[in-house]
Design a protein around this motif. Structure first.
Motif, PDB file in Angstrom:
ATOM      1  N   ARG A   1     -41.323  -7.705 -16.443  1.00  0.00           N
ATOM      2  CA  ARG A   1     -41.516  -9.068 -16.923  1.00  0.00           C
ATOM      3  C   ARG A   1     -42.972  -9.563 -16.329  1.00  0.00           C
ATOM      4  O   ARG A   1     -43.876  -9.013 -15.824  1.00  0.00           O
ATOM      5  N   SER A   2     -43.247 -10.625 -17.322  1.00  0.00           N
ATOM      6  CA  SER A   2     -44.441 -11.156 -17.149  1.00  0.00           C
ATOM      7  C   SER A   2     -44.517 -12.627 -17.429  1.00  0.00           C
ATOM      8  O   SER A   2     -43.660 -12.967 -17.967  1.00  0.00           O
ATOM      9  N   SER A   3     -45.288 -13.460 -16.434  1.00  0.00           N
ATOM     10  CA  SER A   3     -45.202 -14.804 -16.643  1.00  0.00           C
ATOM     11  C   SER A   3     -46.823 -15.280 -16.498  1.00  0.00           C
ATOM     12  O   SER A   3     -47.489 -14.699 -16.199  1.00  0.00           O
TER      13      SER A   3
ATOM     14  N   GLU B   1     -46.127 -23.064 -19.965  1.00  0.00           N
ATOM     15  CA  GLU B   1     -45.699 -22.155 -18.906  1.00  0.00           C
ATOM     16  C   GLU B   1     -44.974 -21.355 -19.979  1.00  0.00           C
ATOM     17  O   GLU B   1     -44.132 -21.886 -20.676  1.00  0.00           O
ATOM     18  N   SER B   2     -44.980 -19.884 -19.788  1.00  0.00           N
ATOM     19  CA  SER B   2     -44.240 -18.813 -20.643  1.00  0.00           C
ATOM     20  C   SER B   2     -43.993 -17.672 -19.692  1.00  0.00           C
ATOM     21  O   SER B   2     -44.544 -17.200 -18.757  1.00  0.00           O
ATOM     22  N   ASN B   3     -42.947 -17.175 -20.262  1.00  0.00           N
ATOM     23  CA  ASN B   3     -42.701 -15.851 -19.412  1.00  0.00           C
ATOM     24  C   ASN B   3     -41.619 -14.880 -20.357  1.00  0.00           C
ATOM     25  O   ASN B   3     -41.048 -15.636 -21.406  1.00  0.00           O
ATOM     26  N   VAL B   4     -41.523 -13.677 -19.983  1.00  0.00           N
ATOM     27  CA  VAL B   4     -41.056 -12.853 -21.074  1.00  0.00           C
ATOM     28  C   VAL B   4     -40.401 -11.506 -20.286  1.00  0.00           C
ATOM     29  O   VAL B   4     -41.316 -11.150 -19.442  1.00  0.00           O
ATOM     30  N   ALA B   5     -39.486 -10.761 -20.621  1.00  0.00           N
ATOM     31  CA  ALA B   5     -39.165  -9.591 -19.792  1.00  0.00           C
ATOM     32  C   ALA B   5     -39.061  -8.603 -21.212  1.00  0.00           C
ATOM     33  O   ALA B   5     -39.024  -8.860 -22.194  1.00  0.00           O
TER      34      ALA B   5
END
Length: 445
Positions: free
Chosen positions: A150-152, A168-172
């Motif tokens: 994952r990244s943020s 803000e953003s995040n993804v797996a």
């Protein structure tokens, strides 16, 4: 200092030094991931990068600098370094924007539940995918890559005129790459799922899809050289269109590095093709309410409509040169200068299935894999690239094909588009292009 404290300090330093006009961009990102091989974790990664960059306009003369250290001393030196550059640079005719009301759209770029995903979760899911990959097909010979992570990212845009926007953003992600073999023939198949809905992370499905993408190419053989009708599969069409995004940028047009110079209002493609930039689509990675220079974005910018070139994409500088309003397509990293980019490049869905497109000609090649892009030039439009896929005769698959090269020109290809399918790939991408039917493409066997 955290991101907001660093940005606030830079804003105050700029005012203290009496700088006429300046803006900044700051980002703080974290990546966590693992790789699995034969049930064992073979690598782990935790990386963090952050930085802040400033663009100064002193008497219209630009200066750029950035720092990856968030101390007062480093940030103050960054401001002074940018100021020093303004003593030798040429004036830049542009004005920074003031704050504007942004669209009230939830872009769904952040899921707080993803921040709870730890190494234990990654290990369990990665090992499950590794096992599923080996079991997905009896022809699987090796599974050299299984990855999960994952990244943020936090980002902040601000300027001396009062613009201040934080995001803000995040993804797996979860994916596998495997090798399938039949006799002496080996093919690679890979498939990744990315996004914020981890309920879609089914190891069995991901493994089977990767195996399918490899096994569909087994038994491949070349075709005789000739002119063929091809269908760019929806896994491949975004790659081709993405390679040739820069000709639509106003700065490329102004520099003479685009073949679309002077083409506004002209038909430059088949009437069946439209290309839009849609910046407000929720859960698309390219969506944004404001660009990197503080300009509000539009829900839709018509770049190409029914084959007619409707607009170039502008940042602040290129818009000033053409004396038009910026379109909200400025991009910039904290360590670089401003450029231009699509937010999301969207080719609208057509009304035919892939099968209907493939049955439109006696001989047709479904392209499912590209081999490099060294023979492609966004300036000239030349395309010379190795392709793999499936040869269709009278709408029925005959055999897989490889060791063939597609030779054409992107700007000619646009006129040869005969149809668009009604389905996108399920990839998490800022470029959405369905299957595309193209006639009279030269293929070297």
């Amino acid at each position: 200092m955290n991101l907001e404290q660093a940005a606030g300090f830079v804003l105050e330093e700029g005012k203290r030094y009496g700088i006429d006009s300046f803006d900044l961009i700051a980002t703080d990102s974290e990546d966590i991931g693992i790789e699995v091989f034969k049930g064992r974790i073979v690598s782990t990664e935790t990386s963090r990068s952050r930085g802040v960059g400033i663009r100064v306009l002193n008497n219209s003369r630009p200066g750029y600098s950035y720092s990856e250290r968030f101390s007062k001393e480093a940030l103050s030196q960054m401001v002074r370094d940018a100021m020093d550059q303004t003593e030798i640079t040429d004036p830049l005719d542009m004005e920074l924007p003031g704050p504007k009301v942004l669209a009230e759209v939830d872009l769904k770029h952040y899921n707080p539940e993803l921040e709870k995903l730890d190494f234990a979760w990654m290990r369990e899911l990665g090992q499950a995918l590794d096992h599923a990959s080996w079991e997905s097909d009896k022809r699987v010979e090796n599974v050299p890559h299984v990855g999960v992570g994952r990244s943020s990212t936090q980002s902040l845009i601000a300027n001396s005129k009062g613009v201040y926007v934080k995001k803000e953003s995040n993804v797996a992600y979860l994916g596998t790459g495997l090798v399938v073999a039949e006799g002496d023939i080996k093919k690679m198949g890979s498939y990744y799922r990315s996004g914020r809905d981890i309920s879609q992370f089914d190891p069995s499905y991901i493994a089977k899809e990767a195996a399918y993408r490899g096994t569909e190419l087994l038994g491949a053989k070349p075709l005789p050289s000739g002119v063929y009708t091809i269908v760019l599969g929806n896994r491949i069409s975004p790659q081709i269109f993405g390679m040739f995004s820069s000709p639509y940028f106003a700065d490329a047009v102004q520099k003479g590095s685009s073949r679309l110079v002077g083409k506004l209002g002209n038909e430059v493609a088949s009437p069946v093709l439209s290309i839009y930039c849609e910046a407000h689509t929720p859960d698309y990675p390219g969506s944004r309410l404001v660009d990197a220079e503080g300009i509000p974005t539009s829900a839709r910018t018509k770049v190409l409509e029914n084959g007619v070139l409707k607009s170039y994409l502008y940042n602040l500088e290129s818009a000033k040169k053409d004396n038009v309003a910026p379109t909200g397509h400025g991009v910039r990293s904290y360590s670089g200068r401003a450029g231009t980019s699509f937010s999301n490049m969207i080719v609208p869905l057509g009304n035919k299935t892939r099968e209907e497109l493939l049955a439109s000609d006696t001989h047709c090649i479904l392209v499912t894999k590209l081999e490099g892009g060294a023979g492609c030039s966004a300036v000239s439009g030349e395309i010379s690239i190795g392709i793999q896929g499936i040869y269709y005769k009278n709408g029925k698959p005959e055999h897989a094909v490889d060791r063939i090269t597609m030779n054409t020109n992107y700007f000619d290809l646009l006129h040869k588009i005969q149809g668009i399918s009604n389905e996108y790939s399920d990839s998490y991408s800022s470029i959405k292009v369905p299957d595309v039917l193209i006639s009279e493409i030269h293929v070297a066997g």
